[in-house]
Design a protein around this motif. Structure first.
Motif, PDB file in Angstrom:
ATOM      1  N   ARG A 196       4.622   7.932   7.947  1.00 43.70           N
ATOM      2  CA  ARG A 196       3.980   6.518   7.729  1.00 43.70           C
ATOM      3  C   ARG A 196       3.113   7.584   6.564  1.00 43.70           C
ATOM      4  O   ARG A 196       2.423   8.781   7.137  1.00 43.70           O
ATOM      5  CB  ARG A 196       3.300   5.822   8.728  1.00 43.70           C
ATOM      6  N   ALA A 197       3.149   7.045   5.311  1.00 46.27           N
ATOM      7  CA  ALA A 197       2.560   7.947   4.105  1.00 46.27           C
ATOM      8  C   ALA A 197       1.204   7.125   4.388  1.00 46.27           C
ATOM      9  O   ALA A 197       0.743   6.530   4.754  1.00 46.27           O
ATOM     10  CB  ALA A 197       3.329   7.807   2.981  1.00 46.27           C
ATOM     11  N   ARG A 198       0.745   8.029   3.302  1.00 49.35           N
ATOM     12  CA  ARG A 198      -0.783   7.529   3.485  1.00 49.35           C
ATOM     13  C   ARG A 198      -1.205   6.174   1.961  1.00 49.35           C
ATOM     14  O   ARG A 198      -0.143   6.574   1.552  1.00 49.35           O
ATOM     15  CB  ARG A 198      -1.997   9.098   2.640  1.00 49.35           C
ATOM     16  N   ARG A 199      -2.343   5.688   2.094  1.00 45.02           N
ATOM     17  CA  ARG A 199      -2.442   4.911   0.737  1.00 45.02           C
ATOM     18  C   ARG A 199      -2.229   5.655   0.266  1.00 45.02           C
ATOM     19  O   ARG A 199      -2.857   6.549  -0.395  1.00 45.02           O
ATOM     20  CB  ARG A 199      -3.280   4.478   0.831  1.00 45.02           C
ATOM     21  N   SER A 226      -8.268   0.272   3.002  1.00 50.17           N
ATOM     22  CA  SER A 226      -7.648  -0.651   3.409  1.00 50.17           C
ATOM     23  C   SER A 226      -9.067  -2.078   3.686  1.00 50.17           C
ATOM     24  O   SER A 226      -9.890  -1.843   4.021  1.00 50.17           O
ATOM     25  CB  SER A 226      -6.928  -0.265   4.982  1.00 50.17           C
ATOM     26  N   GLN A 261       2.621   2.516   2.482  1.00 52.53           N
ATOM     27  CA  GLN A 261       2.096   3.600   3.256  1.00 52.53           C
ATOM     28  C   GLN A 261       3.677   3.525   4.134  1.00 52.53           C
ATOM     29  O   GLN A 261       4.261   4.662   4.869  1.00 52.53           O
ATOM     30  CB  GLN A 261       1.405   2.864   4.819  1.00 52.53           C
ATOM     31  N   ASP A 262       4.902   2.027   3.823  1.00 53.01           N
ATOM     32  CA  ASP A 262       5.676   2.310   4.537  1.00 53.01           C
ATOM     33  C   ASP A 262       6.889   2.180   3.134  1.00 53.01           C
ATOM     34  O   ASP A 262       6.726   1.236   2.237  1.00 53.01           O
ATOM     35  CB  ASP A 262       6.032   0.551   4.148  1.00 53.01           C
ATOM     36  N   THR A 310      -0.882  10.624   9.421  1.00 57.39           N
ATOM     37  CA  THR A 310      -1.462  10.009   8.064  1.00 57.39           C
ATOM     38  C   THR A 310      -2.750   9.274   8.548  1.00 57.39           C
ATOM     39  O   THR A 310      -3.762   9.443   8.048  1.00 57.39           O
ATOM     40  CB  THR A 310      -0.873   9.622   6.906  1.00 57.39           C
ATOM     41  N   ASP A 311      -2.295   8.412  10.071  1.00 62.89           N
ATOM     42  CA  ASP A 311      -3.475   7.675  10.426  1.00 62.89           C
ATOM     43  C   ASP A 311      -4.362   8.417  11.325  1.00 62.89           C
ATOM     44  O   ASP A 311      -4.431   9.830  11.841  1.00 62.89           O
ATOM     45  CB  ASP A 311      -2.436   6.453  11.367  1.00 62.89           C
ATOM     46  N   ASP A 317       0.831  -1.937   0.159  1.00 63.09           N
ATOM     47  CA  ASP A 317       0.143  -0.069  -0.160  1.00 63.09           C
ATOM     48  C   ASP A 317       0.579   1.418   0.543  1.00 63.09           C
ATOM     49  O   ASP A 317       0.443   2.991  -0.009  1.00 63.09           O
ATOM     50  CB  ASP A 317      -1.685  -0.035   1.269  1.00 63.09           C
ATOM     51  N   ARG A 373       2.691   9.293  12.161  1.00 62.38           N
ATOM     52  CA  ARG A 373       1.881   8.607  12.541  1.00 62.38           C
ATOM     53  C   ARG A 373       0.508   9.830  12.111  1.00 62.38           C
ATOM     54  O   ARG A 373      -0.599   9.312  12.339  1.00 62.38           O
ATOM     55  CB  ARG A 373       1.657   7.594  12.608  1.00 62.38           C
ATOM     56  N   ARG A 392       8.126   3.925  12.385  1.00 64.71           N
ATOM     57  CA  ARG A 392       6.843   4.747  12.286  1.00 64.71           C
ATOM     58  C   ARG A 392       6.908   6.102  13.227  1.00 64.71           C
ATOM     59  O   ARG A 392       6.856   6.087  14.389  1.00 64.71           O
ATOM     60  CB  ARG A 392       5.234   4.594  11.605  1.00 64.71           C
TER      61      ARG A 392
END
Length: 303
Positions: free
Chosen positions: A182-185, A190, A82-83, A112-113, A80, A110, A107
């Motif tokens: 950590r990036a966005r999808r 998900s 995100q990593d 973006t979560d 995805d 975070r 991370r």
């Protein structure tokens, strides 16, 4: 996601200057994933596809990949994005220069979560470290580098419900950390809802600690004490001449004890379920196809 992932990770791996393979585990997808992977493989010979017959879950898909990985170092990563794949080079450099068997991707950002996801993740790591007693790095998921020694040790473990973010630290091998944001999808949504997160937390606790069973014991002791206090209060009120309807105290006691018994039975059931699953001896995944094995006879005939 697959074309975007291939565009990001291939230049990173090509720049390492070492031989590699990218082993993708298709966890029983029902969309066009096999077709897309086949198209990518035509222009990328280092891509290897392992397709499972049915959806076996994230941790079991990781197991399938670890059991078939052939490299001196193995990196597990979701597609995805995100990593960031670019961190792999830093992981490999750290492992080689410091002689590490494990390099965790941690991370540090975070944002973006969602706030709920950040709060539940923090709670999960705090509880796991306290209950399981495992030195689990905070905010370290399943993005990590493993040496061949670490991979072979994991493969030899008789785990039917593995949780690798706990199993890997449990090995006690020399380890380090690499941090990233950590990036966005990059696309899609998900497939890991709250129910699966709760299941992962339960597997983590019941698979690495007997604390829930001890919790049932302590709850039973607390229930006995509370019921004794309640009985003393009722007797005291009766001796003082206060008329208290008897059904209220009976109902409270019955409800409390009933809930306590159900909770304890549920905790015991979790362990019984694990024993039942282990005794069944069923494989945690079933491979439908492996592009590496499927091509070996043809390669041998050409030679």
């Amino acid at each position: 996601m697959l074309p975007l992932f291939a565009e990001r990770i291939r230049p990173v791996l090509d720049a390492l200057g070492v031989s590699y393979e990218v082993l993708t585990v298709d966890d029983g997808s029902r969309d066009a994933t096999p077709v897309v992977l086949d198209l990518i493989r035509r222009g990328w010979p280092e891509l290897r596809v392992v397709r499972l017959r049915r959806n076996s879950g994230h941790q079991n898909a990781l197991t399938a990949g670890l059991h078939r990985a052939r490299g001196a170092y193995v990196v597990s990563i979701d597609v995805d994005l995100q990593d960031p794949p670019e961190v792999i080079a830093e992981m490999l450099r750290l492992a080689e220069t410091q002689g590490l068997d494990v390099v965790h991707g941690v991370r540090t950002d975070r944002s973006t979560d969602t706030p709920f996801k950040r709060w539940t993740a923090g709670l999960y790591y705090r509880v796991v470290r306290r209950v399981a007693g495992s030195p689990v790095p905070s905010n370290a998921g399943d993005f990590r580098l493993l040496s061949r020694t670490a991979v072979d040790a994991l493969v030899d473990l008789p785990e039917h419900l593995p949780v690798y973010r706990l199993l890997v630290p449990w090995l006690g091998l020399p380890s380090g950390e690499v941090t990233y944001a950590r990036a966005r999808r990059a696309a899609g949504r998900s497939k890991y809802p709250l129910a699966k997160m709760v299941r992962l937390a339960i597997d983590s606790l019941t698979g690495f600690s007997a604390a829930p069973l001890r919790l049932a014991t302590w709850l039973g002791c607390a229930g006995i004490v509370l019921c004794g206090l309640l009985a003393a209060v009722v007797v005291g009120l009766h001796l003082w001449g206060n008329v208290v309807p008897g059904w209220a105290s009976i109902i409270v006691a019955m409800v409390f004890l009933g809930a306590l018994q159900l909770l304890c039975l549920g905790l015991l059931g979790e362990y019984v379920a694990r024993i039942f699953t282990t005794l069944q001896g069923r494989p945690s995944y079933v491979v439908a196809a492996d592009s590496f094995l499927d091509e070996r006879p043809y390669a041998a005939s050409r030679r």
